[in-house]
Design an enzyme around this catalytic site. Structure first.
Site, PDB file in Angstrom:
ATOM      1  N   SER A 141       0.836  -1.205   0.000  1.00  0.00           N
ATOM      2  CA  SER A 141       0.000   0.000   0.000  1.00  0.00           C
ATOM      3  C   SER A 141       0.867   1.249   0.000  1.00  0.00           C
ATOM      4  CB  SER A 141      -0.884   0.022   1.240  1.00  0.00           C
ATOM      5  OG  SER A 141      -1.504   1.278   1.372  1.00  0.00           O
ATOM      6  N   TYR A 154      -1.880  -1.399  10.249  1.00  0.00           N
ATOM      7  CA  TYR A 154      -2.070  -1.689   8.820  1.00  0.00           C
ATOM      8  C   TYR A 154      -0.792  -1.371   8.040  1.00  0.00           C
ATOM      9  CZ  TYR A 154      -3.939  -1.308   4.061  1.00  0.00           C
ATOM     10  OH  TYR A 154      -4.146  -1.457   2.716  1.00  0.00           O
TER      11      TYR A 154
END
Ligand SMILES: NC(=O)c1ccc[n+]([C@@H]2O[C@H](COP(=O)([O-])OP(=O)(O)OC[C@H]3O[C@@H](n4cnc5c(N)ncnc54)[C@H](OP(=O)(O)O)[C@@H]3O)[C@@H](O)[C@H]2O)c1
Length: 238
Positions: A141, A154
């Protein structure tokens, strides 16, 4: 791009980026093995793909369970005999402030976003080494490149994927196996609605752009390879 005869396993295939990957790759001729927990969504997707003349196979698997991952690869081995491409796309986002974040949620994130990816890479590699051919694409990401408040766990899981990918790429290349990572910015899926409710949908990357990126990576000759692609949201013109 011609992906005819390629066997591609996509995790997190039931919705979002994974769903688009399955429809896009099958439209290029690939046979897609589609894994996720929600059988109904997988069945609907299979019907949609087959309705357009594509080839798809559903695998119900909860990636938080090692035995499901092992059985997912057993199914691919027994049904197709080999695996050309693995896309480790499944992921979860749990967001919240560091002080309030529970260790149970930390473990859940690491279980799916890191541990499952590690085990999937290991299983795929065993199959691909036998063929002396294969490509593994991991989904990280853009959150790794820029810190965002309330995304510590995350981001840590997605940063780990970059390290895993780089090391595995070095290890796998002698077997003619490529390992790459994609770092998308905000993509228009359910996950981003939870992570960034402040973002207007009109500024988000369409999932189809991630699929185009994957198709580009798979289309290169075996003399070159793209290690990492960072694809970000474009600022909206004023
Ligand atoms: N959307 C973004 O802005 C963005 C940006 C950067 C990176 N990413 C990454 O891209 C990937 C796909 O994200 P997305 O936005 O498409 O998310 P999404 O719409 O929430 O879809 C997540 C997928 O993962 C599957 N999944 C979740 N937990 C699972 C489990 N325990 N076992 C098996 N499958 C599981 C879900 O299927 P079931 O619920 O049916 O199991 C679903 O198919 C993720 O790795 C995410 O971190 C997304």
């Amino acid at each position: 791009m011609d992906l005819e005869d390629k066997i591609v396993l996509v995790t997190g295939a039931s919705k979002g980026i994974g769903k688009d990957l399955c429809t896009s790759l099958s439209s290029q001729g690939a046979t897609v093995a589609m894994a996720a927990r929600t059988k109904k969504l997988l069945d609907d997707l299979k019907a949609e793909i087959e309705g357009k003349g594509g080839k798809a196979h559903c695998i119900e698997a909860d990636l938080s369970r090692d035995e499901h991952i092992l059985s997912m690869f057993k199914i691919v081995r027994e049904r197709f005999g080999r695996l050309d491409v693995l896309i480790n796309n499944a992921g979860i986002g749990i967001f919240g402030s560091m002080v309030d974040f529970s260790m149970q949620d930390f473990d859940k994130i690491m279980q799916i976003n890191l541990r499952a990816v590690f085990l999937c890479c290991q299983q795929a590699l065993k199959m691909m080494i036998k063929e002396k051919n294969g490509h593994i694409i991991n989904m990280s990401s853009a959150a790794c490149l820029k810190g965002y408040a309330n995304q510590t766990a995350y981001t840590a899981s997605k940063q780990a994927i970059i390290g895993l990918t780089r090391s595995l790429a070095a290890e796998a290349q002698e077997h003619n196996i490529s390992v790459s990572v994609i770092l998308p910015g905000g993509v228009d899926t359910d996950m981003i609605s939870i992570a960034r409710p402040d973002l207007d949908k009109s500024v988000l990357i369409p999932p189809s752009d991630i699929s185009k990126t994957v198709i580009y990576m798979l289309g290169l000759s075996d003399r070159s390879m793209v290690d990492e692609i960072f694809i970000r949201r474009r600022a909206k013109p004023v």
